[in-house]
Design an enzyme around this catalytic site. Structure first.
Site, PDB file in Angstrom:
ATOM      1  N   HIS A 155       2.747   0.859   0.358  1.00 26.87           N
ATOM      2  CA  HIS A 155       1.624   0.233  -0.346  1.00 26.87           C
ATOM      3  C   HIS A 155       0.423   1.159  -0.417  1.00 26.87           C
ATOM      4  O   HIS A 155       0.388   2.212   0.236  1.00 26.87           O
ATOM      5  CB  HIS A 155       1.234  -1.087   0.330  1.00 26.87           C
ATOM      6  N   CYS A 176       3.845   0.145   8.149  1.00 24.19           N
ATOM      7  CA  CYS A 176       4.031   0.464   6.727  1.00 24.19           C
ATOM      8  C   CYS A 176       3.722   1.924   6.428  1.00 24.19           C
ATOM      9  O   CYS A 176       3.126   2.631   7.225  1.00 24.19           O
ATOM     10  CB  CYS A 176       3.124  -0.414   5.865  1.00 24.19           C
TER      11      CYS A 176
END
Length: 187
Positions: free
Chosen positions: A147, A163
Site C-alpha cells: 500500500h 505491510c
C-alpha cells in the site's frame, strides 16, 4: 607591537579542528541502532530466482534492501520501488502469495495485535491520515498488503506492522500495472 590573543594561525588551527571534530567523533562511536538510510543499498533481483514463470506479473519485495521489484507478465516492464518494511522479524511474513484485490482510497482498521500494543488506534476512513495511503493491493494473507503511505519518512525504514509500503505516487503507478493474480514473494 601588541600581541593579539587571536592570531591568524590560531584561528586557522581552531577552525580546522572545529570542522573535523564531528567526523572524528562519529568515526569513533559505535552505534547499536540499525542503519537509518532511506533508499540506498538496493540489491538487484532476477525474477527467475524466485518464480518458474512470470505468469500475469511478478513482484519480489526484498525486506533486506527495502525495495520492491516488479516484472510484467511479458517481461517487457521492470520497475523497482523503495519501500517501508516491517519493524521486526515477528511482524514479517515471508514466502509466496498473490494480489487478490485492489482498492483506490482504502479504509483502515487496526488488527487486534495493533490495538493490544496501542489501544488508542481506531478505524480510519480514506484520507490524509489513513496509514494505507491512496491505494492498496491486498494479498492472500489476511491483514498483509502492499500500500501507499502519506508519511514519506517511513519509506526506506523498518516502520510497518507487516505491510510493504510505497510512496503514494509509486503505489499508484504499480497499482496500474500489477493485475489481480500477480504473484508476490516477500523475502
Amino acid at each position: 607591537m601588541a600581541h593579539s590573543p587571536l592570531s591568524r594561525r590560531r584561528l586557522l588551527v581552531c577552525g580546522t579542528a572545529t570542522l573535523f571534530t564531528p567526523a572524528i567523533l562519529q568515526a569513533q562511536s559505535v552505534s547499536p541502532t540499525p542503519n537509518r538510510r532511506n533508499t540506498s543499498s538496493f540489491v538487484t533481483q532476477d525474477w527467475r530466482d524466485h518464480f518458474d514463470t512470470l505468469g500475469k506479473a511478478a513482484i519480489v519485495a526484498d525486506t533486506t534492501s527495502r525495495a520492491l521489484h516488479f516484472w510484467s507478465g511479458d517481461g517487457q516492464t521492470y520497475k523497482m520501488y523503495p519501500t517501508s518494511v516491517p519493524r521486526s522479524d515477528e511482524l514479517t511474513k515471508r514466502g509466496y502469495t498473490q494480489i487478490v484485490r485492489k482498492r483506490v482510497g482504502p479504509d483502515w482498521t487496526p488488527t487486534q495485535s495493533m490495538i493490544e500494543r496501542n489501544p488508542e488506534l481506531k478505524y480510519m476512513p480514506p484520507g490524509p491520515g489513513n496509514p494505507l495511503g491512496t491505494h492498496a493491493m491486498y494479498l492472500t494473507w489476511p491483514a498483509y498488503l502492499i500500500h501507499g503511505t502519506h508519511d514519506t519518512r517511513k519509506i526506506g525504514r523498518l516502520s510497518s506492522d507487516g505491510c510493504i509500503g510505497l510512496y503514494n505516487h509509486m503505489i499508484e503507478a504499480l497499482f496500474e500495472i500489477a493485475p489481480i493474480g500477480t504473484q508476490v514473494r516477500i523475502l
